[in-house]
Scaffold this active site. Sequence first.
Site, PDB file in Angstrom:
ATOM      1  N   THR A   8       0.845  -1.199   0.000  1.00 33.75           N
ATOM      2  CA  THR A   8       0.000   0.000   0.000  1.00 33.75           C
ATOM      3  C   THR A   8       0.876   1.243   0.000  1.00 33.75           C
ATOM      4  O   THR A   8       2.017   1.194   0.474  1.00 33.75           O
ATOM      5  CB  THR A   8      -0.936   0.040   1.230  1.00 33.75           C
ATOM      6  OG1 THR A   8      -1.782   1.189   1.145  1.00 33.75           O
ATOM      7  CG2 THR A   8      -0.175   0.117   2.545  1.00 33.75           C
ATOM      8  N   ASN A   9       0.348   2.329  -0.518  1.00 31.67           N
ATOM      9  CA  ASN A   9       1.042   3.613  -0.422  1.00 31.67           C
ATOM     10  C   ASN A   9       0.344   4.521   0.581  1.00 31.67           C
ATOM     11  O   ASN A   9       0.668   5.689   0.698  1.00 31.67           O
ATOM     12  CB  ASN A   9       1.082   4.308  -1.798  1.00 31.67           C
ATOM     13  CG  ASN A   9       2.110   3.659  -2.704  1.00 31.67           C
ATOM     14  OD1 ASN A   9       3.230   3.402  -2.284  1.00 31.67           O
ATOM     15  ND2 ASN A   9       1.728   3.374  -3.943  1.00 31.67           N
ATOM     16  N   ASN A  10      -0.640   3.963   1.265  1.00 32.68           N
ATOM     17  CA  ASN A  10      -1.448   4.761   2.187  1.00 32.68           C
ATOM     18  C   ASN A  10      -0.835   4.704   3.594  1.00 32.68           C
ATOM     19  O   ASN A  10      -0.858   3.666   4.264  1.00 32.68           O
ATOM     20  CB  ASN A  10      -2.877   4.195   2.175  1.00 32.68           C
ATOM     21  CG  ASN A  10      -3.820   4.978   3.052  1.00 32.68           C
ATOM     22  OD1 ASN A  10      -3.448   5.420   4.130  1.00 32.68           O
ATOM     23  ND2 ASN A  10      -5.047   5.132   2.590  1.00 32.68           N
ATOM     24  N   LYS A  13      -3.133   3.613   6.564  1.00 31.61           N
ATOM     25  CA  LYS A  13      -3.348   2.162   6.652  1.00 31.61           C
ATOM     26  C   LYS A  13      -2.110   1.463   7.184  1.00 31.61           C
ATOM     27  O   LYS A  13      -2.209   0.553   7.998  1.00 31.61           O
ATOM     28  CB  LYS A  13      -3.626   1.584   5.265  1.00 31.61           C
ATOM     29  CG  LYS A  13      -4.971   1.901   4.709  1.00 31.61           C
ATOM     30  CD  LYS A  13      -5.112   1.077   3.451  1.00 31.61           C
ATOM     31  CE  LYS A  13      -6.301   1.457   2.641  1.00 31.61           C
ATOM     32  NZ  LYS A  13      -6.307   0.690   1.382  1.00 31.61           N
ATOM     33  N   ASP A  69      -8.093  -4.036   0.042  1.00 29.01           N
ATOM     34  CA  ASP A  69      -8.936  -3.111  -0.693  1.00 29.01           C
ATOM     35  C   ASP A  69     -10.206  -2.919   0.113  1.00 29.01           C
ATOM     36  O   ASP A  69     -10.764  -3.879   0.662  1.00 29.01           O
ATOM     37  CB  ASP A  69      -9.257  -3.637  -2.089  1.00 29.01           C
ATOM     38  CG  ASP A  69      -9.655  -2.487  -3.002  1.00 29.01           C
ATOM     39  OD1 ASP A  69      -8.899  -1.511  -3.073  1.00 29.01           O
ATOM     40  OD2 ASP A  69     -10.735  -2.534  -3.620  1.00 29.01           O
ATOM     41  N   GLY A 150     -10.334   9.367   5.252  1.00 22.58           N
ATOM     42  CA  GLY A 150     -11.392   8.933   4.338  1.00 22.58           C
ATOM     43  C   GLY A 150     -12.785   9.309   4.834  1.00 22.58           C
ATOM     44  O   GLY A 150     -13.030  10.463   5.217  1.00 22.58           O
ATOM     45  N   ASP A 152     -14.188   8.405   7.538  1.00 26.09           N
ATOM     46  CA  ASP A 152     -14.310   8.266   8.999  1.00 26.09           C
ATOM     47  C   ASP A 152     -15.190   9.333   9.664  1.00 26.09           C
ATOM     48  O   ASP A 152     -15.950   9.003  10.581  1.00 26.09           O
ATOM     49  CB  ASP A 152     -12.919   8.279   9.665  1.00 26.09           C
ATOM     50  CG  ASP A 152     -12.211   6.939   9.556  1.00 26.09           C
ATOM     51  OD1 ASP A 152     -12.854   5.956   9.143  1.00 26.09           O
ATOM     52  OD2 ASP A 152     -11.011   6.872   9.882  1.00 26.09           O
ATOM     53  N   ARG A 178     -11.090  -3.174   8.533  1.00 26.09           N
ATOM     54  CA  ARG A 178      -9.700  -3.564   8.335  1.00 26.09           C
ATOM     55  C   ARG A 178      -9.159  -4.279   9.576  1.00 26.09           C
ATOM     56  O   ARG A 178      -8.409  -5.242   9.460  1.00 26.09           O
ATOM     57  CB  ARG A 178      -8.832  -2.346   8.007  1.00 26.09           C
ATOM     58  CG  ARG A 178      -7.446  -2.719   7.512  1.00 26.09           C
ATOM     59  CD  ARG A 178      -6.731  -1.591   6.794  1.00 26.09           C
ATOM     60  NE  ARG A 178      -7.108  -0.285   7.272  1.00 26.09           N
ATOM     61  CZ  ARG A 178      -7.994   0.509   6.662  1.00 26.09           C
ATOM     62  NH1 ARG A 178      -8.530   0.155   5.526  1.00 26.09           N
ATOM     63  NH2 ARG A 178      -8.330   1.665   7.194  1.00 26.09           N
TER      64      ARG A 178
HETATM   65  P1  IMP Z   1      -8.707   1.514  -0.687  1.00 24.90           P
HETATM   66  O1  IMP Z   1      -9.014   1.202  -2.117  1.00 24.90           O
HETATM   67  O2  IMP Z   1      -8.609   0.310   0.168  1.00 24.90           O
HETATM   68  O3  IMP Z   1      -7.526   2.434  -0.555  1.00 24.90           O
HETATM   69  O4  IMP Z   1      -9.922   2.322  -0.066  1.00 24.90           O
HETATM   70  C1  IMP Z   1     -10.744   3.078  -0.869  1.00 24.90           C
HETATM   71  C2  IMP Z   1     -11.235   4.312  -0.172  1.00 24.90           C
HETATM   72  O5  IMP Z   1     -12.073   3.916   0.908  1.00 24.90           O
HETATM   73  C3  IMP Z   1     -10.175   5.210   0.434  1.00 24.90           C
HETATM   74  O6  IMP Z   1      -9.705   6.164  -0.456  1.00 24.90           O
HETATM   75  C4  IMP Z   1     -10.929   5.889   1.558  1.00 24.90           C
HETATM   76  O7  IMP Z   1     -11.632   6.989   1.075  1.00 24.90           O
HETATM   77  C5  IMP Z   1     -11.916   4.830   1.967  1.00 24.90           C
HETATM   78  N1  IMP Z   1     -11.454   4.102   3.162  1.00 24.90           N
HETATM   79  C6  IMP Z   1     -10.702   2.967   3.217  1.00 24.90           C
HETATM   80  N2  IMP Z   1     -10.505   2.601   4.472  1.00 24.90           N
HETATM   81  C7  IMP Z   1     -11.143   3.514   5.257  1.00 24.90           C
HETATM   82  C8  IMP Z   1     -11.293   3.682   6.665  1.00 24.90           C
HETATM   83  O8  IMP Z   1     -10.806   2.926   7.504  1.00 24.90           O
HETATM   84  N3  IMP Z   1     -12.025   4.744   7.051  1.00 24.90           N
HETATM   85  C9  IMP Z   1     -12.584   5.622   6.179  1.00 24.90           C
HETATM   86  N4  IMP Z   1     -12.460   5.528   4.867  1.00 24.90           N
HETATM   87  C10 IMP Z   1     -11.744   4.470   4.409  1.00 24.90           C
END
Ligand code: IMP
Length: 192
Positions: A8-10, A13, A69, A150, A152, A178
């Site tokens: 991941t680049n996040n 996370k 994801d 995100g 939240d 998650r």
């Molecule tokens: P990803 O594809 O797993 O990176 O998640 C897609 C999108 O879902 C992210 O850009 C966030 O906007 C949202 N997201 C993922 N995890 C969370 C979380 O734990 N809380 C709030 N938003 C989340």
Amino acid sequence: MRKIVFATNNQHKLSEVRNILSDDFEIISLKELGFNDDIPETGVTLAENASQKSQFIFEKFQVDCFSDDTGLEVEALNGAPGVYSARYAGEKATYEDNVNKLLFEMKGQTNRKAAFKTVISLILDGKEYLFEGKVEGKIVPVKRGAGGFGYDPVFLPAGFDKTFSEMPPELKNKISHRGKATAKLVDFLQAL
Ligand code: IMP
């Protein structure tokens, strides 16, 4: 300590998952691996995307790795934004843009039910395993709290009176999509 790459680049996370796994595993980031590009994400389901990301890193580096994801599924919006959660308000959308669009779409809506879902794809010794986590809740009409990321600030998990943004990160990690998927991953890894 066993090393596993989290594809991941996040940063949010990464630190969430590091907190959960810190006693058992050293979690290596893509940056530490020397990979700074975007990983293709073209699936139409969460599982397809998670799989695509971990397969990509495995094929390139031949390392044990996992990716996740996540999508937010809103009942009144027929499951949107779902797999498109990151791009809900457009390709270059910020978290704020996406939340604002969601609040706009939900204006006047009485059914506020929503769920976060996470799928983790683990590749260990070349074999793939999938783990899922889900948390139900609802979308509050105005943003609440400053923590997390995100969606939240607008997600109120069922059984709690604080949004994910208002609660301490340890609590979010324990009850979140998650957190649950990661707990399954950890159980699996610890039973090896
Ligand atoms: P990803 O594809 O797993 O990176 O998640 C897609 C999108 O879902 C992210 O850009 C966030 O906007 C949202 N997201 C993922 N995890 C969370 C979380 O734990 N809380 C709030 N938003 C989340």
